[in-house]
Design a protein around this motif. Structure first.
Motif, short mmCIF file in Angstrom:
data_model
loop_
_atom_site.label_atom_id
_atom_site.label_comp_id
_atom_site.label_asym_id
_atom_site.label_seq_id
_atom_site.Cartn_x
_atom_site.Cartn_y
_atom_site.Cartn_z
N GLY A 43 0.80 -1.22 0.00
CA GLY A 43 0.00 0.00 0.00
C GLY A 43 0.83 1.27 0.00
N ARG A 44 2.11 1.15 -0.25
CA ARG A 44 3.01 2.31 -0.26
C ARG A 44 3.68 2.42 -1.62
N VAL A 45 4.09 3.62 -1.95
CA VAL A 45 4.82 3.86 -3.20
C VAL A 45 6.18 4.46 -2.87
N ALA A 46 7.16 4.10 -3.69
CA ALA A 46 8.52 4.60 -3.50
C ALA A 46 8.62 6.05 -3.97
N GLY A 47 9.35 6.83 -3.23
CA GLY A 47 9.63 8.21 -3.60
C GLY A 47 11.07 8.33 -4.08
N THR A 48 11.49 9.55 -4.29
CA THR A 48 12.86 9.82 -4.71
C THR A 48 13.81 9.54 -3.55
N PRO A 49 14.88 8.78 -3.80
CA PRO A 49 15.84 8.49 -2.72
C PRO A 49 16.38 9.79 -2.10
N VAL A 50 16.61 9.72 -0.79
CA VAL A 50 17.16 10.85 -0.06
C VAL A 50 18.48 10.44 0.57
N ARG A 51 19.32 11.41 0.79
CA ARG A 51 20.65 11.13 1.33
C ARG A 51 20.61 10.90 2.84
N GLY A 124 30.34 -6.40 13.42
CA GLY A 124 30.80 -5.81 12.17
C GLY A 124 30.35 -4.38 12.00
N ALA A 125 30.50 -3.92 10.77
CA ALA A 125 30.11 -2.55 10.45
C ALA A 125 29.41 -2.52 9.10
N CYS A 126 28.61 -1.48 8.88
CA CYS A 126 27.87 -1.30 7.63
C CYS A 126 28.10 0.12 7.13
N VAL A 127 28.05 0.28 5.83
CA VAL A 127 28.09 1.60 5.23
C VAL A 127 26.73 1.84 4.59
N LEU A 128 26.06 2.90 5.02
CA LEU A 128 24.71 3.17 4.55
C LEU A 128 24.71 3.69 3.11
N GLY A 129 23.65 3.32 2.40
CA GLY A 129 23.40 3.85 1.06
C GLY A 129 22.31 4.90 1.16
N ASP A 130 21.77 5.33 0.02
CA ASP A 130 20.65 6.28 0.03
C ASP A 130 19.43 5.61 0.64
N PHE A 131 18.51 6.42 1.14
CA PHE A 131 17.28 5.94 1.76
C PHE A 131 16.13 6.17 0.77
N VAL A 132 15.33 5.14 0.53
CA VAL A 132 14.19 5.28 -0.37
C VAL A 132 12.92 5.39 0.48
N PRO A 133 12.26 6.56 0.43
CA PRO A 133 11.04 6.74 1.24
C PRO A 133 9.84 6.05 0.58
N TYR A 134 9.06 5.38 1.39
CA TYR A 134 7.80 4.76 0.94
C TYR A 134 6.68 5.39 1.74
N THR A 135 5.71 5.97 1.04
CA THR A 135 4.56 6.60 1.70
C THR A 135 3.28 5.91 1.22
N LYS A 136 2.26 6.02 2.05
CA LYS A 136 0.98 5.39 1.73
C LYS A 136 0.35 6.08 0.51
N THR A 137 -0.26 5.25 -0.30
CA THR A 137 -0.97 5.80 -1.47
C THR A 137 -2.29 6.38 -1.02
N THR A 138 -2.75 7.38 -1.74
CA THR A 138 -4.05 7.98 -1.41
C THR A 138 -5.10 7.36 -2.30
N GLY A 139 -6.21 7.05 -1.72
CA GLY A 139 -7.34 6.54 -2.52
C GLY A 139 -7.54 5.14 -2.46
#
Length: 139
Positions: A43-51, A124-139
């Motif tokens: 029920g969510r859609v991907a948005g533009t990745p954010v840093r 261990g350790a991790c290196v983060l990548g960009d974050f992709v926001p998912y928001t609920k669809t309307t309707g």
């Protein structure tokens, strides 16, 4: 001058080969992890990745597998695929600790160390990548 002209092409080939050998393999999620991710993002859609995203509380983080972490921030879920994965994070109830210093946000390129709050042992350790926001669809 003749020796220099032989060195440069040889060096170029070595650099190209090194770059090819360090390219991360494409991760394929297990069917279980794929189903869990689909359920979490239904029920969510991907948005533009954010840093960067605001810092999170440990209970706002949901681990799908060593390659997939979700961060909840109100009505938005951020999909994080750490660069090269985050080996061991799915095997335990680990939390991420920012190094060298925690800040008020998580950003692409940040190094996060694994820490098991029960055993008090770091991992261990991790290196983060960009974050992709998912928001609920309307309707």
């Amino acid at each position: 001058m003749h020796a220099r002209s032989k060195l440069i092409p040889g060096l170029s080939v070595a650099i190209v080969l090194a770059a090819c050998s360090t390219t991360a393999a494409q991760h394929v999620r297990s069917p279980e992890a794929e189903a869990q991710l689909a359920k979490s993002l239904a029920g969510r859609v991907a948005g533009t990745p954010v840093r960067c995203i605001p810092t999170y509380r440990a209970n706002d983080m949901h681990i799908i597998d060593d390659w997939t972490i979700l961060f909840e921030d109100g009505s938005t879920i951020y999909l994080q695929n750490p660069r090269g994965g985050c080996p061991g994070i799915a095997a335990h109830r680990n939390v991420l600790i920012s190094r060298p210093m925690p800040s008020n946000q998580l950003c692409s390129g940040d190094i996060q160390q694994l820490f098991d709050p029960v055993t008090k042992i770091g991992g261990g350790a991790c290196v983060l990548g960009d974050f992709v926001p998912y928001t609920k669809t309307t309707g």
